[in-house]
Design a protein around this motif. Structure first.
Motif, short mmCIF file in Angstrom:
data_model
loop_
_atom_site.label_atom_id
_atom_site.label_comp_id
_atom_site.label_asym_id
_atom_site.label_seq_id
_atom_site.Cartn_x
_atom_site.Cartn_y
_atom_site.Cartn_z
N VAL A 40 1.97 -27.26 -31.68
CA VAL A 40 3.13 -27.25 -32.56
C VAL A 40 3.62 -25.81 -32.69
N LEU A 41 4.80 -25.55 -32.13
CA LEU A 41 5.41 -24.22 -32.26
C LEU A 41 6.10 -24.09 -33.61
N LEU A 84 9.43 -15.04 -25.23
CA LEU A 84 9.88 -16.20 -24.46
C LEU A 84 10.77 -17.10 -25.31
N SER A 85 11.59 -17.90 -24.64
CA SER A 85 12.41 -18.87 -25.36
C SER A 85 12.68 -20.06 -24.45
N GLY A 86 13.21 -21.12 -25.05
CA GLY A 86 13.58 -22.30 -24.29
C GLY A 86 12.43 -22.94 -23.53
N SER A 87 12.75 -23.44 -22.35
CA SER A 87 11.74 -24.17 -21.57
C SER A 87 10.60 -23.26 -21.13
N THR A 103 3.48 -22.23 -23.53
CA THR A 103 2.65 -22.71 -24.65
C THR A 103 1.72 -23.81 -24.16
N ALA A 104 2.25 -24.74 -23.40
CA ALA A 104 1.42 -25.83 -22.85
C ALA A 104 0.31 -25.26 -21.98
N ARG A 105 0.64 -24.29 -21.16
CA ARG A 105 -0.36 -23.69 -20.26
C ARG A 105 -1.45 -22.95 -21.04
N LYS A 106 -1.03 -22.11 -21.97
CA LYS A 106 -2.01 -21.30 -22.73
C LYS A 106 -2.90 -22.13 -23.65
N SER A 127 19.08 -30.10 -41.88
CA SER A 127 19.05 -30.91 -40.67
C SER A 127 17.77 -30.51 -39.92
N ILE A 128 16.97 -31.50 -39.56
CA ILE A 128 15.71 -31.24 -38.86
C ILE A 128 15.82 -31.85 -37.47
N ASP A 129 15.75 -30.98 -36.47
CA ASP A 129 15.80 -31.41 -35.07
C ASP A 129 14.47 -31.05 -34.43
N ALA A 130 13.77 -32.05 -33.92
CA ALA A 130 12.47 -31.81 -33.29
C ALA A 130 12.48 -32.39 -31.88
N LYS A 131 11.75 -31.72 -30.99
CA LYS A 131 11.59 -32.22 -29.63
C LYS A 131 10.11 -32.15 -29.27
#
Length: 175
Positions: A36-37, A88-91, A97-100, A119-123
């Motif tokens: 979770v970032l 870092l930003s975006g993809s 993050t996934a790698r580390k 407004s809460i936007d989550a991906k």
């Protein structure tokens, strides 16, 4: 001479019985891992809403953790990676993050405050499928914000991890 055979049979029985009773634990699938970032906060410059970053991460951590099914990367570990990931930003941020963290999924998003509403936007990024899943809620005021984050967590639990929660059941009844 019968005693050694009896002893061997007893030992073999224990191993066979153990294999029949505990096969699931011996070959259980490891839990899915989710990082979770910290959510980005978009608000009037005069409003300090940094407390939301920590609060939102903590809420998602507690609502998405499910022993043996979903392991959320501990908040302290995410905080220790923050300096490394800051540029870092975006993809690129999501993939690194996934790698580390060795995560199968990465959750990130934004909270936008405008005229007292949120407004809460989550991906959620699924590293295996290489796809994003979007979740969205609106809160009329800060008092309603926790409930809305809870609803997003319930939707993530249901759609990503195939888990039904009390909040998800309430949301389904509301339909």
């Amino acid at each position: 001479m019968k005693e050694p055979h009896t002893f061997i049979k007893a030992i073999m029985s224990v191993f066979i019985l153990g294999g029949l009773i505990f096969p699931y634990t011996a070959f259980a699938n490891p839990p899915e891992t989710l990082a979770v970032l910290p959510f980005d906060i978009n608000a009037d410059k005069n409003k300090n809403l940094d407390y939301l970053k920590k609060g939102i991460s903590t809420m998602f951590y507690s609502r998405l953790t499910c022993p043996e099914k979903v392991a959320v990367v501990p908040l302290k570990k995410m905080a220790s990676l923050e300096a490394e990931l800051k540029q870092l930003s975006g993809s690129e941020l999501v993939h690194e993050t996934a790698r580390k963290t060795g995560s199968s999924y990465v959750l990130y998003g934004t909270i936008t405050r405008l005229a007292g509403a949120f407004s809460i936007d989550a991906k959620v990024f699924d590293t295996a499928e290489k796809q994003y899943m979007a979740f969205f809620e609106q809160s009329k005021n800060s008092d309603d914000l926790i409930k809305k984050v809870d609803r997003i967590a319930a939707a993530i639990n249901h759609k990503v991890f195939n888990r039904t929660t009390v909040t998800w059941e309430q949301m389904e009844q509301e339909k």
